[in-house]
Design a protein around this motif. Structure first.
Motif, PDB file in Angstrom:
ATOM      1  N   VAL A   1       0.854  -1.191   0.000  1.00 27.57           N
ATOM      2  CA  VAL A   1       0.000   0.000   0.000  1.00 27.57           C
ATOM      3  C   VAL A   1       0.887   1.236   0.000  1.00 27.57           C
ATOM      4  N   ARG A   2       0.380   2.275  -0.634  1.00 31.99           N
ATOM      5  CA  ARG A   2       1.058   3.569  -0.567  1.00 31.99           C
ATOM      6  C   ARG A   2       0.033   4.658  -0.335  1.00 31.99           C
ATOM      7  N   GLN A   3       0.407   5.617   0.492  1.00 34.22           N
ATOM      8  CA  GLN A   3      -0.391   6.833   0.657  1.00 34.22           C
ATOM      9  C   GLN A   3       0.563   8.005   0.747  1.00 34.22           C
ATOM     10  N   GLY A   4       0.558   8.848  -0.261  1.00 38.99           N
ATOM     11  CA  GLY A   4       1.477   9.981  -0.278  1.00 38.99           C
ATOM     12  C   GLY A   4       2.917   9.520  -0.235  1.00 38.99           C
ATOM     13  N   ASN A   5       3.646   9.946   0.784  1.00 41.67           N
ATOM     14  CA  ASN A   5       5.057   9.598   0.922  1.00 41.67           C
ATOM     15  C   ASN A   5       5.292   8.368   1.791  1.00 41.67           C
ATOM     16  N   VAL A   6       4.249   7.634   2.113  1.00 45.33           N
ATOM     17  CA  VAL A   6       4.401   6.461   2.973  1.00 45.33           C
ATOM     18  C   VAL A   6       4.076   5.197   2.182  1.00 45.33           C
ATOM     19  N   LEU A   7       5.024   4.255   2.209  1.00 48.10           N
ATOM     20  CA  LEU A   7       4.928   2.985   1.490  1.00 48.10           C
ATOM     21  C   LEU A   7       4.991   1.851   2.500  1.00 48.10           C
ATOM     22  N   ALA A   8       4.265   0.771   2.264  1.00 48.98           N
ATOM     23  CA  ALA A   8       4.312  -0.360   3.190  1.00 48.98           C
ATOM     24  C   ALA A   8       4.100  -1.666   2.435  1.00 48.98           C
ATOM     25  N   THR A   9       4.851  -2.688   2.848  1.00 44.51           N
ATOM     26  CA  THR A   9       4.660  -4.042   2.311  1.00 44.51           C
ATOM     27  C   THR A   9       4.578  -5.033   3.459  1.00 44.51           C
ATOM     28  N   SER A  10       3.768  -6.081   3.255  1.00 43.08           N
ATOM     29  CA  SER A  10       3.668  -7.157   4.242  1.00 43.08           C
ATOM     30  C   SER A  10       4.935  -7.997   4.303  1.00 43.08           C
ATOM     31  N   PHE A  11       5.674  -7.994   3.217  1.00 46.29           N
ATOM     32  CA  PHE A  11       6.791  -8.921   3.031  1.00 46.29           C
ATOM     33  C   PHE A  11       8.126  -8.200   3.107  1.00 46.29           C
ATOM     34  N   HIS A  12       9.208  -8.990   3.030  1.00 41.50           N
ATOM     35  CA  HIS A  12      10.574  -8.504   3.200  1.00 41.50           C
ATOM     36  C   HIS A  12      11.341  -8.564   1.875  1.00 41.50           C
ATOM     37  N   PRO A  13      11.360  -7.513   1.069  1.00 43.69           N
ATOM     38  CA  PRO A  13      12.170  -7.554  -0.156  1.00 43.69           C
ATOM     39  C   PRO A  13      13.668  -7.467   0.121  1.00 43.69           C
ATOM     40  N   GLU A  14      14.035  -6.963   1.296  1.00 37.72           N
ATOM     41  CA  GLU A  14      15.458  -6.807   1.623  1.00 37.72           C
ATOM     42  C   GLU A  14      16.178  -8.137   1.800  1.00 37.72           C
ATOM     43  N   LEU A  15      15.424  -9.227   1.903  1.00 40.35           N
ATOM     44  CA  LEU A  15      16.028 -10.545   2.117  1.00 40.35           C
ATOM     45  C   LEU A  15      16.254 -11.313   0.828  1.00 40.35           C
ATOM     46  N   THR A  16      15.961 -10.702  -0.317  1.00 43.71           N
ATOM     47  CA  THR A  16      15.957 -11.455  -1.577  1.00 43.71           C
ATOM     48  C   THR A  16      17.069 -11.081  -2.543  1.00 43.71           C
ATOM     49  N   GLY A  17      17.705  -9.943  -2.375  1.00 42.71           N
ATOM     50  CA  GLY A  17      18.682  -9.475  -3.362  1.00 42.71           C
ATOM     51  C   GLY A  17      18.054  -8.698  -4.501  1.00 42.71           C
ATOM     52  N   ASP A  18      16.731  -8.614  -4.539  1.00 40.96           N
ATOM     53  CA  ASP A  18      16.018  -7.816  -5.537  1.00 40.96           C
ATOM     54  C   ASP A  18      15.688  -6.477  -4.874  1.00 40.96           C
ATOM     55  N   HIS A  19      16.293  -5.410  -5.378  1.00 38.08           N
ATOM     56  CA  HIS A  19      16.195  -4.111  -4.703  1.00 38.08           C
ATOM     57  C   HIS A  19      15.199  -3.161  -5.366  1.00 38.08           C
ATOM     58  N   ARG A  20      14.295  -3.687  -6.176  1.00 39.23           N
ATOM     59  CA  ARG A  20      13.391  -2.804  -6.908  1.00 39.23           C
ATOM     60  C   ARG A  20      12.404  -2.062  -6.000  1.00 39.23           C
ATOM     61  N   VAL A  21      11.972  -2.684  -4.912  1.00 37.85           N
ATOM     62  CA  VAL A  21      11.062  -1.970  -3.999  1.00 37.85           C
ATOM     63  C   VAL A  21      11.807  -0.836  -3.299  1.00 37.85           C
ATOM     64  N   HIS A  22      13.044  -1.107  -2.895  1.00 37.96           N
ATOM     65  CA  HIS A  22      13.845  -0.036  -2.295  1.00 37.96           C
ATOM     66  C   HIS A  22      14.119   1.080  -3.312  1.00 37.96           C
ATOM     67  N   ALA A  23      14.326   0.703  -4.571  1.00 40.94           N
ATOM     68  CA  ALA A  23      14.540   1.715  -5.609  1.00 40.94           C
ATOM     69  C   ALA A  23      13.292   2.582  -5.782  1.00 40.94           C
TER      70      ALA A  23
END
Length: 204
Positions: free
Chosen positions: A172-194
């Protein structure tokens, strides 16, 4: 000065709330996304960052520690002022305006008009990985790691659903706040952080 040094000197400084959870993995993902990551434990450290990641962990413990470290109200103030924030797993719970199955004394920072259910996908031994397509991220689905993950029961106001899995909202995103149920930081895929870094650059 080398071009690499020049780029680094102009990179936004992005904090990772370092009260609990997988702080190191988020710092690595932020570095791979071209920004300077920095642990945040004190209000004065929060004041120096252009964005903040709230990692996974245990949301009730994180809430208590935020109060103990004098961070809860400064966090709320900066979110209200437009600070870009990205919450993963427990971090999603922390940026929800309302939670289900939480402790009576559990506090949240708020920022997204959503109701989140804690541990909705099951206990630790029911953790799993799954592909999740996220609106605004190209290149196909990301791999999501779900560990005692919450899901979003409902959204309101200006909150936008970015991804669902198994019929449940997980990003979900609202304005400048983003949230995910899951952990993309554990996968090596940095697209959510990008995506989050793009939000920070746009906000600045």
């Amino acid at each position: 000065m080398s071009s690499t040094s020049a780029t680094a000197s102009h990179a936004p400084v992005v904090g990772v709330l370092a009260l609990q959870g997988d702080v190191r993995e988020h710092l690595a993902a932020l570095a791979a996304s071209g920004v300077q990551g920095r642990p945040v434990r004190r209000p004065e450290e929060l004041a120096e960052v252009a964005g903040l990641v709230i990692p996974g962990g245990e949301s009730t413990t994180m809430s208590k520690l935020a109060v103990a470290f004098g961070l809860l109200e400064p966090l709320r103030e900066r979110v209200r002022a437009g600070l870009p924030v990205y919450g993963t797993c427990a971090g999603m719970i922390m940026v929800a305006n309302k939670i289900l199955d939480g402790r009576d004394d559990q506090e949240t920072i708020g920022g997204i008009d959503m109701i989140v259910r804690r541990n909705a996908f099951g206990r630790q031994n029911e953790s799993f990985e799954a592909e999740v397509g996220i609106k605004g991220i190209e290149g196909g689905p990301v791999e999501g790691v779900f560990i005692r993950a919450p899901w979003v029961e409902s959204v309101g106001g200006e909150a936008e659903v970015l991804a669902t899995y198994g019929g449940h909202t997980v990003a979900v995103r609202q304005g400048n706040v983003l949230a995910t149920s899951f952990h993309p930081e554990l996968t090596g895929d940095h697209r959510v952080h990008a995506l989050f870094v793009d939000m920070i650059r746009a906000a600045s």
